[in-house]
Write a protein that holds these residues in place. Sequence first.
Motif, short mmCIF file in Angstrom:
data_model
loop_
_atom_site.label_atom_id
_atom_site.label_comp_id
_atom_site.label_asym_id
_atom_site.label_seq_id
_atom_site.Cartn_x
_atom_site.Cartn_y
_atom_site.Cartn_z
N CYS A 1 15.52 88.23 -54.07
CA CYS A 1 15.40 87.43 -52.85
C CYS A 1 14.58 86.17 -53.09
N ILE A 2 13.46 86.33 -53.81
CA ILE A 2 12.61 85.18 -54.11
C ILE A 2 13.37 84.18 -54.97
N LEU A 3 14.13 84.69 -55.94
CA LEU A 3 14.90 83.82 -56.82
C LEU A 3 15.94 83.02 -56.03
N PHE A 4 16.66 83.70 -55.14
CA PHE A 4 17.66 83.02 -54.31
C PHE A 4 17.02 81.99 -53.40
N MET A 5 15.87 82.32 -52.83
CA MET A 5 15.16 81.37 -51.96
C MET A 5 14.73 80.14 -52.75
N PHE B 1 18.16 78.20 -53.79
CA PHE B 1 19.06 77.65 -52.78
C PHE B 1 18.34 77.06 -51.56
N VAL B 2 17.02 77.21 -51.47
CA VAL B 2 16.28 76.64 -50.34
C VAL B 2 15.23 75.65 -50.82
N TYR B 3 14.26 76.12 -51.59
CA TYR B 3 13.11 75.28 -51.93
C TYR B 3 13.44 74.22 -52.99
N PRO C 1 16.44 72.69 -53.45
CA PRO C 1 17.12 71.56 -52.77
C PRO C 1 16.18 70.72 -51.91
N ILE C 2 15.19 71.36 -51.26
CA ILE C 2 14.23 70.61 -50.45
C ILE C 2 13.44 69.64 -51.32
N VAL C 3 12.96 70.12 -52.46
CA VAL C 3 12.19 69.27 -53.37
C VAL C 3 13.06 68.15 -53.94
N GLU C 4 14.30 68.49 -54.30
CA GLU C 4 15.21 67.48 -54.83
C GLU C 4 15.54 66.42 -53.78
N ASN C 5 15.75 66.85 -52.53
CA ASN C 5 16.03 65.90 -51.46
C ASN C 5 14.84 64.96 -51.26
N LEU C 6 13.63 65.50 -51.31
CA LEU C 6 12.44 64.66 -51.18
C LEU C 6 12.38 63.64 -52.32
N ARG C 7 12.72 64.08 -53.52
CA ARG C 7 12.72 63.16 -54.67
C ARG C 7 13.78 62.08 -54.50
N PHE C 8 14.96 62.46 -54.04
CA PHE C 8 16.05 61.49 -53.85
C PHE C 8 15.71 60.44 -52.80
N SER C 9 14.85 60.79 -51.84
CA SER C 9 14.53 59.84 -50.77
C SER C 9 13.73 58.64 -51.27
N PHE C 10 13.24 58.71 -52.50
CA PHE C 10 12.50 57.59 -53.08
C PHE C 10 13.38 56.71 -53.98
N TYR C 11 14.69 56.99 -53.96
CA TYR C 11 15.62 56.25 -54.81
C TYR C 11 16.71 55.60 -53.96
N GLU C 12 17.29 54.57 -54.51
CA GLU C 12 18.50 53.97 -53.94
C GLU C 12 19.64 54.28 -54.90
N PHE C 13 20.69 54.95 -54.40
CA PHE C 13 21.78 55.32 -55.29
C PHE C 13 23.05 55.60 -54.49
N SER C 14 24.15 55.62 -55.19
CA SER C 14 25.46 55.89 -54.61
C SER C 14 25.95 57.26 -55.05
N ALA C 15 26.77 57.88 -54.23
CA ALA C 15 27.34 59.18 -54.58
C ALA C 15 28.32 59.06 -55.74
N PHE C 16 28.81 57.84 -56.01
CA PHE C 16 29.83 57.63 -57.03
C PHE C 16 29.26 57.06 -58.32
#
Length: 293
Positions: free
Chosen positions: A16-20, A23-25, A27-42
């Motif tokens: 359960c901890i591994l899945f959390m 699949f939860v924590y 992505p949250i950290v990665e999303n926070l990191r991405f918010s400091f960048y300018e980039f395109s999906a392509f």
Amino acid sequence: MLHTKKWLPYLYIAPCILFMLLFVYYPIVENLRFSFYEFSAFSPEKTYIGFENFLNLFKDEVFYIALKNNIWYAVISILCQVMGGLILAAILEDPITRLVSSMFRTIFFIPVVISITVIALLFTFIYNPDIGILNGFLSLIGMEEHARAWLGESETAIFAVIAVSQWQSIGYIMMLFIVSIQNIPRELYEAAEMDGAGRIRKFLSVTVTQVREMFFVASLITLTGAFTVFNEPYILTGGGPGNASEVLGTLLYNSAFFKDQMGYASAVATVILVLSLIFSLIQLRLFKSGEDG
């Protein structure tokens, strides 16, 4: 042997901890990191721009429209879903209505299991300015001057969308409160009756105080849903007319998949997360959930 037994419970919860974490924590950290960048999906290239996405977000008028609409969502949802759900649950658990409560529980819960696409189509017909049931009803009772294009006018679009959410979700919150009310000891109601308490006094003094924990859970679910809502406004209005019914969820979606501003969309997602956490912490302090007394 004792050493193995000590670690055995942790081995059981490890998946359960591994899945959390995965699949939860993460992505949250990665999303926070991405918010400091300018980039395109392509494009795999990312340009570090620091807090520029957040600065642009807080200068964006559409962001404040979306935030205001989410706040409207939260306030109306607390009043209609949580307060209304508690009142409905108390009425259906009253001895007078016990014989018909099963039927009404089913009636109120049916919208919860209906697809949002079907519900949106249904309410598109209801809100139709020409052949809609709502305008037809207003004309029938002599209030045709109040008929309007509910989803097509900026003054009413967001409230028409919010009304759909209340209709769909109140049955779920009601069922949570019914379960909680059923666990209240009958002796408390009997003691209140011996003290001369009527139905309203028993509701305020016994029911409301005894369902405090469920009130916290229902409020948390409702507020989190209000700040992460996407389906209803996107399907019914697409955030329009103009940006009148824009919410943070549709702002994120449009930024990511229509404007291809992935870093900006990540910043919006971070703001949604922070707002949800803030309101959750406020509720924890207000309700003092899990504490005695």
